[in-house]
Design a protein around this motif. Structure first.
Motif, PDB file in Angstrom:
ATOM      1  N   UNK A  18      -6.735   3.812  63.904  1.00 47.58           N
ATOM      2  CA  UNK A  18      -6.185   2.864  62.939  1.00 47.58           C
ATOM      3  C   UNK A  18      -7.336   2.139  62.268  1.00 47.58           C
ATOM      4  N   UNK A  19      -7.161   1.798  60.992  1.00 45.15           N
ATOM      5  CA  UNK A  19      -8.193   1.111  60.221  1.00 45.15           C
ATOM      6  C   UNK A  19      -7.596  -0.196  59.714  1.00 45.15           C
ATOM      7  N   UNK A  20      -8.171  -1.319  60.158  1.00 44.56           N
ATOM      8  CA  UNK A  20      -7.632  -2.627  59.804  1.00 44.56           C
ATOM      9  C   UNK A  20      -8.742  -3.500  59.232  1.00 44.56           C
ATOM     10  N   UNK A  21      -8.711  -3.758  57.924  1.00 42.55           N
ATOM     11  CA  UNK A  21      -9.719  -4.652  57.344  1.00 42.55           C
ATOM     12  C   UNK A  21      -9.355  -6.114  57.566  1.00 42.55           C
ATOM     13  N   UNK A  32      -8.292 -15.437  47.647  1.00 40.18           N
ATOM     14  CA  UNK A  32      -7.785 -14.354  46.822  1.00 40.18           C
ATOM     15  C   UNK A  32      -8.835 -13.692  45.957  1.00 40.18           C
ATOM     16  N   UNK A  33     -10.110 -14.041  46.157  1.00 42.39           N
ATOM     17  CA  UNK A  33     -11.166 -13.484  45.314  1.00 42.39           C
ATOM     18  C   UNK A  33     -11.502 -12.041  45.678  1.00 42.39           C
ATOM     19  N   UNK A  34     -11.295 -11.667  46.927  1.00 42.63           N
ATOM     20  CA  UNK A  34     -11.674 -10.336  47.404  1.00 42.63           C
ATOM     21  C   UNK A  34     -10.460  -9.639  47.999  1.00 42.63           C
ATOM     22  N   UNK A  35     -10.229  -8.418  47.575  1.00 41.85           N
ATOM     23  CA  UNK A  35      -9.206  -7.569  48.180  1.00 41.85           C
ATOM     24  C   UNK A  35      -9.893  -6.348  48.783  1.00 41.85           C
ATOM     25  N   UNK A  36      -9.606  -6.067  50.059  1.00 47.85           N
ATOM     26  CA  UNK A  36     -10.216  -4.931  50.763  1.00 47.85           C
ATOM     27  C   UNK A  36      -9.211  -3.787  50.784  1.00 47.85           C
ATOM     28  N   UNK A  37      -9.605  -2.647  50.278  1.00 48.71           N
ATOM     29  CA  UNK A  37      -8.719  -1.496  50.179  1.00 48.71           C
ATOM     30  C   UNK A  37      -9.290  -0.360  51.016  1.00 48.71           C
ATOM     31  N   UNK A  38      -8.514   0.067  52.013  1.00 48.08           N
ATOM     32  CA  UNK A  38      -8.932   1.152  52.903  1.00 48.08           C
ATOM     33  C   UNK A  38      -7.679   1.861  53.420  1.00 48.08           C
ATOM     34  N   UNK A  39      -7.804   3.127  53.839  1.00 46.66           N
ATOM     35  CA  UNK A  39      -6.639   3.813  54.415  1.00 46.66           C
ATOM     36  C   UNK A  39      -6.230   3.163  55.729  1.00 46.66           C
ATOM     37  N   UNK A  40      -4.968   3.332  56.086  1.00 45.28           N
ATOM     38  CA  UNK A  40      -4.456   2.712  57.309  1.00 45.28           C
ATOM     39  C   UNK A  40      -4.866   3.464  58.561  1.00 45.28           C
ATOM     40  N   UNK A  89     -14.214  -4.250  59.434  1.00 46.80           N
ATOM     41  CA  UNK A  89     -13.227  -3.176  59.490  1.00 46.80           C
ATOM     42  C   UNK A  89     -13.067  -2.815  60.960  1.00 46.80           C
ATOM     43  N   UNK A  90     -11.845  -2.934  61.456  1.00 46.18           N
ATOM     44  CA  UNK A  90     -11.586  -2.521  62.840  1.00 46.18           C
ATOM     45  C   UNK A  90     -11.145  -1.063  62.828  1.00 46.18           C
ATOM     46  N   UNK A  91     -11.932  -0.226  63.450  1.00 47.71           N
ATOM     47  CA  UNK A  91     -11.629   1.203  63.568  1.00 47.71           C
ATOM     48  C   UNK A  91     -11.326   1.445  65.042  1.00 47.71           C
ATOM     49  N   UNK A  92     -10.061   1.672  65.377  1.00 45.69           N
ATOM     50  CA  UNK A  92      -9.665   1.618  66.786  1.00 45.69           C
ATOM     51  C   UNK A  92      -8.644   2.701  67.151  1.00 45.69           C
ATOM     52  N   UNK A  93      -8.695   3.073  68.418  1.00 45.85           N
ATOM     53  CA  UNK A  93      -7.608   3.838  69.047  1.00 45.85           C
ATOM     54  C   UNK A  93      -7.440   3.272  70.452  1.00 45.85           C
ATOM     55  N   UNK A  94      -6.767   4.006  71.334  1.00 45.32           N
ATOM     56  CA  UNK A  94      -6.502   3.479  72.673  1.00 45.32           C
ATOM     57  C   UNK A  94      -7.760   3.375  73.524  1.00 45.32           C
ATOM     58  N   UNK A  95      -8.840   4.020  73.101  1.00 49.71           N
ATOM     59  CA  UNK A  95     -10.074   4.031  73.885  1.00 49.71           C
ATOM     60  C   UNK A  95     -11.133   3.079  73.330  1.00 49.71           C
ATOM     61  N   UNK A  96     -11.297   3.093  72.019  1.00 50.84           N
ATOM     62  CA  UNK A  96     -12.387   2.336  71.396  1.00 50.84           C
ATOM     63  C   UNK A  96     -11.856   1.370  70.346  1.00 50.84           C
TER      64      UNK A  96
END
Length: 381
Positions: A18-21, A32-40, A89-96
């Protein structure tokens, strides 16, 4: 603004992340000055890599007013809190659960564009229209006498990543009479090819001044870090007497971060000059971080602070309004041809200027008679 992130899966099986900005501080997000756009999410096969794109969308209308500089505020790190935005950016699964930091330091800018590349005066007067061609703030303009210019140093001579030297490449030099708390002052404006993250390093500008025009400089005006290397972060202007070695610091350097512009101010009295004094000067640029070498120079200029050859007026400090235009009135000064023979036009320095659009050198001519004396409203090369 966009970047590509590479994710490698070292495991023996495919993994789904999962990708969570997110923002580091709540007030940054709330602005509201910055919007972060990334895949989920991102699926990565075993022992493979996949990439995804991150975009930071900036709403310039919601950015704070830029309040940083490299002079008196050059060491005020706490001021970054008001103008920078950062988070993870949090890049996570059940392990990391990986935290990939992001940061952006946006500066509201303005692009000012002259309607002409040069100006021919008619009857000792002329005008130059300045247009606001982009940006989120008014285009603030400073007008100097253009006294020198230098071409770009070829790229093959410039440092590459890892090289332990810097090349300071002069583009234009200007000068003007100014008022100060210490009385009449002289200001030297310098525009370079390329920008510096901070005015302290790797550039030192040395202005050698020959007050009696005997061919030997009498004073030097130069910039340096206040207190010594790495002490304050503040850049200041010093004046030294070359005969006695005595020197004093009088003003902070007028320079911004990530800029190719710098203005050095010195009291006329400290140089043994008055507004009516004609003097010679040369500007040398050097690497003050790696080698100490002089890398470029514009030499042999002659000027009288109180009697320039041309003056420009009518563009206040607030300059050119967003989406609008302003008129710069240009006039020839009686006696200026003799008093300031090195002046060839005007140097326009732009505060908050867009990258590579921080200054324009505008040649001015004042030829009498015939077609050369006619107004020309079109662009010129």
């Amino acid at each position: 603004f966009q970047k590509v992130v590479v994710v490698r899966n070292y495991a023996d099986a495919a993994r789904s992340y999962s990708i969570t900005p997110g923002f580091r501080y709540g007030d940054d997000a709330a602005s509201g000055a910055i919007e972060i756009i990334a895949p989920a999410s991102l699926n990565v096969p075993a022992h493979s890599t996949k990439t995804f794109e991150v975009r930071l969308k900036v709403d310039v209308t919601k950015l704070p007013i830029w309040n940083l500089d490299g002079g008196s505020r050059g060491g005020d790190g706490f001021r970054l809190q008001g103008v920078e935005f950062d988070g993870y950016l949090r890049i996570a699964d059940s392990t990391d659960n990986i935290h990939l930091a992001w940061q952006i330091l946006p500066h509201k800018a303005a692009e000012v564009t002259p309607a002409k590349a040069k100006v021919k005066l008619k009857g000792d007067t002329g005008v130059l229209t300045l247009n606001h061609t982009g940006g989120a703030v008014n285009g603030r303009v400073e007008v100097f006498s253009l006294t020198g210019a230098s071409g770009r140093i070829p790229e093959k001579f410039l440092p590459q990543p890892g090289d332990r030297f810097a090349i300071i490449d002069l583009k234009s030099v200007g000068v003007r009479l100014a008022r100060s708390v210490l009385g009449p002052a002289i200001q030297f404006a310098i525009n370079t090819f390329g920008e510096r993250a901070h005015p302290n390093y790797p550039a030192e500008f040395d202005i050698y001044i020959d007050i009696n025009r005997d061919g030997s400089p009498d004073y030097i005006v130069f910039n340096l870090e206040n207190g010594g290397f790495g002490i304050t972060g503040q850049n200041v202007v010093a004046v030294a007497n070359l005969a006695t070695g005595a020197g004093s610091i009088f003003f902070f350097t007028d320079a911004d971060l990530n800029s190719g512009n710098v203005i050095l101010t010195a009291p006329l009295a400290a140089l043994g000059l008055t507004p009516s004094s004609q003097f010679d000067f040369s500007v040398l640029a050097g690497d003050n971080y790696f080698t100490g070498a002089i890398t470029d120079a514009i030499v042999g200029m002659t000027y009288t602070a109180g009697t320039p050859r041309f003056i420009g007026s009518g563009v206040p400090f607030t300059g050119v309004p967003i989406g609008g235009s302003s008129t710069l009135s240009i006039s020839a000064v009686a006696g200026g041809d003799t008093a300031s023979p090195s002046q060839t036009g005007l140097l326009l320095m732009y505060r908050d200027g867009a990258s590579e659009r921080e200054a324009d050198a505008i040649p001015v001519s004042n030829k009498k008679g015939g077609k050369n004396n006619e107004a020309d409203d079109g662009p010129e090369d």
